[in-house]
Design a protein around this motif. Structure first.
Motif, PDB file in Angstrom:
ATOM      1  N   PHE A  27      34.752  94.149  45.167  1.00  0.00           N
ATOM      2  CA  PHE A  27      35.436  94.928  44.296  1.00  0.00           C
ATOM      3  C   PHE A  27      36.931  95.009  44.294  1.00  0.00           C
ATOM      4  CE2 PHE A  27      34.245  97.999  47.657  1.00  0.00           C
ATOM      5  CZ  PHE A  27      35.417  98.565  47.655  1.00  0.00           C
ATOM      6  N   TRP A  30      38.803  93.315  41.582  1.00  0.00           N
ATOM      7  CA  TRP A  30      38.794  93.371  40.159  1.00  0.00           C
ATOM      8  C   TRP A  30      39.883  93.802  39.566  1.00  0.00           C
ATOM      9  CZ3 TRP A  30      33.640  96.992  40.599  1.00  0.00           C
ATOM     10  CH2 TRP A  30      32.482  96.256  41.151  1.00  0.00           C
ATOM     11  N   GLU A  34      38.236  95.018  34.683  1.00  0.00           N
ATOM     12  CA  GLU A  34      36.792  94.756  35.172  1.00  0.00           C
ATOM     13  C   GLU A  34      36.188  96.346  35.871  1.00  0.00           C
ATOM     14  OE1 GLU A  34      36.280  90.196  36.739  1.00  0.00           O
ATOM     15  OE2 GLU A  34      38.021  91.532  37.678  1.00  0.00           O
TER      16      GLU A  34
END
Length: 230
Positions: A27, A30, A34
């Motif tokens: 993450f 991202w 996203e």
């Protein structure tokens, strides 16, 4: 801070972290788009304020007064209050050479600060006055890798790679990289940076951001405006 500078710091920090064999979770990479798309499936990321955290403490002098942080995991205050469950948090920090993270203490959080690699980590320590404020005449005791170590008021302890210190709520501390940049691990109880920091000087915890370019990745402090408000 300009968003362009924050983007640069993110890229530099990622390279520095990787140089020690650490890799950030998926993450971290991202895009803002996203992040927005995944706001339902990744709700724990947003609720725990996981991710990038770059601050100049609102002073506009990041190289002299600032800190890079990345929150890897963060527990739930309700679990801590109940006495069981996910009561812990973990971060990676980068403290650059002579870059001060200013004198502060925590109300709730106990933390292990670990030198994960690089130069020495310098930590200046004071004890608390009866009202909890920083006492310039108070020392104390901290645990350093399981060994009790007494410190004098204002004493600076140095930690080489692999060494660590346990700081309890009420232990006033400031730190910086001594002789070079330092990768720092932080393992702690549940973390809330919006409410759990008491600074000796009247400064802010988060940077004020000038949006001169689009963000490469969002800061955790961006989530309210970029994700939760959409």
């Amino acid at each position: 801070m300009k968003r362009s500078r924050i983007n640069e710091i993110m890229a530099e920090a990622d390279d520095f972290i990787r140089s020690f064999g650490f890799v950030l979770p998926p993450f971290a990479y991202w895009t803002p788009e996203e992040m927005a798309e995944k706001r339902d499936v990744a709700r724990a990321v947003f609720e725990g304020r996981l991710g990038w955290d770059i601050t100049d403490y609102g002073q506009g002098k990041y190289d002299e007064l600032g800190l890079f942080l990345f929150t890897l995991r963060n527990g739930r205050l309700s679990d801590l209050q109940a006495g069981g469950g996910m009561c812990y948090a973990e971060k990676l920090l980068i403290s650059n050479k002579d870059q001060i993270s200013p004198m502060h203490r925590h109300y709730l959080k106990a933390e292990d600060i670990i030198n994960r690699g690089g130069a020495s980590l310098a930590i200046e320590l004071f004890g608390s006055a009866p009202d909890g404020s920083c006492d310039p005449e108070a020392g104390g005791v901290v645990m350093c890798d399981g060994i009790a170590r007494r410190f004098k008021p204002g004493e600076v302890l140095l930690f080489r790679p692999g060494e660590s210190v346990t700081l309890m709520p009420g232990d006033w501390h400031a730190f910086w990289g001594e002789g070079g940049d330092v990768l720092i691990g932080e393992v702690s109880t549940v973390n809330n940076d919006e409410t759990d920091n008491w600074f000796r000087e009247p400064i802010g915890r988060f940077a004020e951001i000038e949006e001169d370019v689009a963000p490469t990745h969002l800061l955790a402090s961006d989530y309210g405006a970029w994700i939760e408000a959409r």
